[in-house]
Scaffold this motif. Sequence first.
Motif, PDB file in Angstrom:
ATOM      1  N   THR A 145      -7.106  10.244   9.964  1.00  0.00           N
ATOM      2  CA  THR A 145      -7.394  11.200   8.901  1.00  0.00           C
ATOM      3  C   THR A 145      -7.626  12.605   9.440  1.00  0.00           C
ATOM      4  O   THR A 145      -7.579  13.580   8.694  1.00  0.00           O
ATOM      5  CB  THR A 145      -8.660  10.778   8.129  1.00  0.00           C
ATOM      6  OG1 THR A 145      -9.792  10.896   9.010  1.00  0.00           O
ATOM      7  CG2 THR A 145      -8.543   9.348   7.631  1.00  0.00           C
TER       8      THR A 145
ATOM      9  N   ARG B  38      -7.574   5.696   1.669  1.00  0.00           N
ATOM     10  CA  ARG B  38      -7.361   4.840   2.831  1.00  0.00           C
ATOM     11  C   ARG B  38      -7.792   3.401   2.576  1.00  0.00           C
ATOM     12  O   ARG B  38      -7.291   2.486   3.240  1.00  0.00           O
ATOM     13  CB  ARG B  38      -8.106   5.398   4.054  1.00  0.00           C
ATOM     14  CG  ARG B  38      -7.647   6.798   4.447  1.00  0.00           C
ATOM     15  CD  ARG B  38      -6.124   6.894   4.516  1.00  0.00           C
ATOM     16  NE  ARG B  38      -5.656   8.218   4.785  1.00  0.00           N
ATOM     17  CZ  ARG B  38      -5.321   8.666   5.982  1.00  0.00           C
ATOM     18  NH1 ARG B  38      -5.429   7.862   7.023  1.00  0.00           N
ATOM     19  NH2 ARG B  38      -4.890   9.892   6.133  1.00  0.00           N
TER      20      ARG B  38
ATOM     21  N   LEU C  36      -5.576   0.333   2.911  1.00  0.00           N
ATOM     22  CA  LEU C  36      -4.260   0.733   2.430  1.00  0.00           C
ATOM     23  C   LEU C  36      -3.485   1.541   3.451  1.00  0.00           C
ATOM     24  O   LEU C  36      -2.259   1.497   3.496  1.00  0.00           O
ATOM     25  CB  LEU C  36      -4.410   1.562   1.142  1.00  0.00           C
ATOM     26  CG  LEU C  36      -5.163   0.904  -0.019  1.00  0.00           C
ATOM     27  CD1 LEU C  36      -5.332   1.898  -1.161  1.00  0.00           C
ATOM     28  CD2 LEU C  36      -4.431  -0.345  -0.483  1.00  0.00           C
ATOM     29  N   ASP C  37      -4.207   2.291   4.270  1.00  0.00           N
ATOM     30  CA  ASP C  37      -3.572   3.194   5.230  1.00  0.00           C
ATOM     31  C   ASP C  37      -4.555   3.417   6.366  1.00  0.00           C
ATOM     32  O   ASP C  37      -5.633   3.964   6.157  1.00  0.00           O
ATOM     33  CB  ASP C  37      -3.233   4.524   4.541  1.00  0.00           C
ATOM     34  CG  ASP C  37      -2.578   5.530   5.473  1.00  0.00           C
ATOM     35  OD1 ASP C  37      -2.349   5.198   6.654  1.00  0.00           O
ATOM     36  OD2 ASP C  37      -2.317   6.664   5.018  1.00  0.00           O
ATOM     37  N   ASP C  38      -4.190   2.980   7.568  1.00  0.00           N
ATOM     38  CA  ASP C  38      -5.114   3.145   8.696  1.00  0.00           C
ATOM     39  C   ASP C  38      -4.656   4.215   9.676  1.00  0.00           C
ATOM     40  O   ASP C  38      -5.098   4.253  10.818  1.00  0.00           O
ATOM     41  CB  ASP C  38      -5.333   1.820   9.423  1.00  0.00           C
ATOM     42  CG  ASP C  38      -4.052   1.227   9.980  1.00  0.00           C
ATOM     43  OD1 ASP C  38      -2.982   1.873   9.856  1.00  0.00           O
ATOM     44  OD2 ASP C  38      -4.105   0.111  10.536  1.00  0.00           O
ATOM     45  N   SER C  39      -3.770   5.120   9.213  1.00  0.00           N
ATOM     46  CA  SER C  39      -3.379   6.241  10.075  1.00  0.00           C
ATOM     47  C   SER C  39      -4.527   7.238  10.171  1.00  0.00           C
ATOM     48  O   SER C  39      -5.388   7.298   9.291  1.00  0.00           O
ATOM     49  CB  SER C  39      -2.134   6.931   9.510  1.00  0.00           C
ATOM     50  OG  SER C  39      -2.388   7.444   8.212  1.00  0.00           O
TER      51      SER C  39
END
Length: 212
Positions: free
Chosen positions: A63, A47, A58-61
């Motif tokens: 978890t 992330r 990089l990725d804040d969706s």
Amino acid sequence: MTGLSLPEEIVLLTLDDATGRAIGRQGIAASIALAGAVMMELALAGRVDTDRHRLEVLDDSPTGDPVLDTGLPLLREASDSRGALMLLAREETGLRPLVLSALLARGLLHRVDGRVLLVFPERRYLKPEDRPEPREVRARLLRSIETDDIPEPREALLLGLARATALLPLLLPPELLAARQERIMLLNRIEALNRSVSETVGDLYLYRLRSV
């Protein structure tokens, strides 16, 4: 593999086995170690990408982990890794209860409410005698220092955090630490993630300690 996240392992390490109270000077070590553990876990999950001076989300969706999902949005506000750790450390009062709740739900801790001097309320978290996992965290840390085996990456990361926040002298025998300093330094250099985050954690810990 214990099935525990780095934040869960750090919280277990920073709870005294006998009293259930947090160890470390005024909780500074525990809060900064937890911040570092959250950042490392997010990096392991892909992330964030970080080194000693830089941090990129990089990725804040989501978890699916309440602790990581609380910490990850905070990192959008940080311009570098030290700033990110400071934000996470300030949020420790929100992150730590989430970790404790997860450990309580799994039966790895037992909450005890009482009073100090019969007046001041106190909450402690004891490690159940019939569950080996909470004490196994420290045992694995001890084995990684005592032996010459290559540790699992997570063990090296945990050791790096404990060293950076001066927790090792509170957790392990002084004679062992004195005899195995070279080994400890070697393990701290094994992982690039360990080097970058642990060094930043150590810088922040010393800064906060001087400010108290």
